[in-house]
Design an enzyme around this catalytic site. Structure first.
Site: not given
Length: 319
Positions: A11, A23, A72-73, A103, A125, A127, A129, A162, A169-171, A186, A213-214
């Site tokens: 990704g 590089v 990807r391959s 990874d 990446t 993520d 991770d 509401r 993202m973040g599997r 949040a 809080k609404k």
């Protein structure tokens, strides 16, 4: 070493171009020829390789995505595919390769190194991770993108009184959800590393409603589940109407932040230095603001763990 190559795989993430630039320019500064491999490992097997000059990477440090493209391959995962890649590298006289990705990209680079072809990995990446580094290239930019979205969604959540569910993202890693949720204030953050009970989520929402809080924001990592499913469960079990926003690939794009540009530049330059020093089979990272390098095997044996203290802090501050 006279010739090196660089490719991006997996990704895309903001800052990959800054890493490619580092590089190429570090290599040329030290009188190396630098070749760009296009379309990742798939392009490597096909010989989609081109020599890069200083001007090839001009005006790209601020651009998201990757000028080398990515793919990807499945074929590259085979012995035959890896040998095809090495044959192409040898054909161009390339003696070392810098691989920028996550990874899966690291595993490919490790395979090439085990077959005698020197590789260095850079963590590209969003993520965050990858073990062996505090930050991956692109993570900071993705965080800022998500926080900006949370701020905007909170405005309309407040106006309409509401609850909004924001899927990020973040599997397998909840870093994006955790840090953006904390920064965005949040009320609830759901990540794959920690179990959650829907009743606890609802209790927090009710507590907020009780004190007047609404509106509220729930940040959901995609690895926990779909925002649609969570919204349906809240409606079915608690008759709570919600609105959902799935941020999707917007998190991968955009101009890289200052932090990601500097991180990519530092790691990219260090990768070239390692190849020149004959120190291959390493993954480069940033630990406590110091650039470090660890063996691929060590990095791939571990996973980056979520900071539980930040999760606890988010709970304490969202009462």
């Amino acid at each position: 070493m006279k010739k090196i190559g660089v490719l991006t795989s997996g990704g895309d993430s903001p800052g990959m171009n800054a890493a490619v630039r580092a590089v190429v320019r570090k290599g040329i500064f030290h009188n190396l020829e630098v070749f760009g491999v296009y379309q990742g490992y798939a392009g490597l097997m096909e010989g989609n390789i081109k020599k890069l000059e200083l001007g090839s990477v001009g005006d790209i440090i601020h651009r998201g995505g990757t000028i080398l493209y990515t793919a990807r391959s499945e074929e590259f995962k085979t012995e035959e595919g890896q040998q095809k890649a090495i044959d192409q590298l040898n054909k161009f006289g390339i003696e070392g390769l810098v691989v920028i990705g996550g990874d899966g990209s690291y595993r490919g680079a490790e395979k090439l190194t085990q077959k005698g072809f020197p590789c260095i990995g850079l963590p590209g990446t969003i993520d965050n991770d990858i073990a062996g580094t505090d930050y991956t290239i692109g993570f900071d930019t993705a965080l800022n993108t998500v926080v900006e979205a949370i701020d905007k969604i909170r405005d309309t959540a407040t106006s309409h009184e509401r609850t909004f569910i924001i899927e990020v993202m973040g599997r397998h890693a909840g870093d994006i959800a955790l840090l953006s949720g904390l920064a965005g204030g949040a009320e609830t953050i759901l990540i794959p590393e920690l179990e959650h009970d829907l009743s606890d989520v609802m209790d927090k929402l009710k507590s907020g409603i009780k004190r007047g809080k609404k509106h509220s924001i729930i940040v959901l990592a995609e690895g926990v589940g779909k925002a649609d499913d969570l919204a349906q469960r809240l409606k079915t079990q608690y008759d709570l109407e919600t609105r959902i926003t799935v941020l999707g690939h917007i998190q991968r794009g955009g101009t890289p932040s200052c932090f990601d540009r500097v991180l990519a530049s530092r790691l990219g330059a260090h990768a070239v230095q390692l190849l020149m020093d004959g120190d291959a089979g390493k993954a480069v990272g940033l630990v406590k603001q110091e650039v470090v390098a660890r063996d691929f095997h060590d990095v791939l044996q571990h996973s980056n763990t979520v900071d539980n203290t930040l999760y606890t802090l988010s709970q304490e501050l969202s009462i």
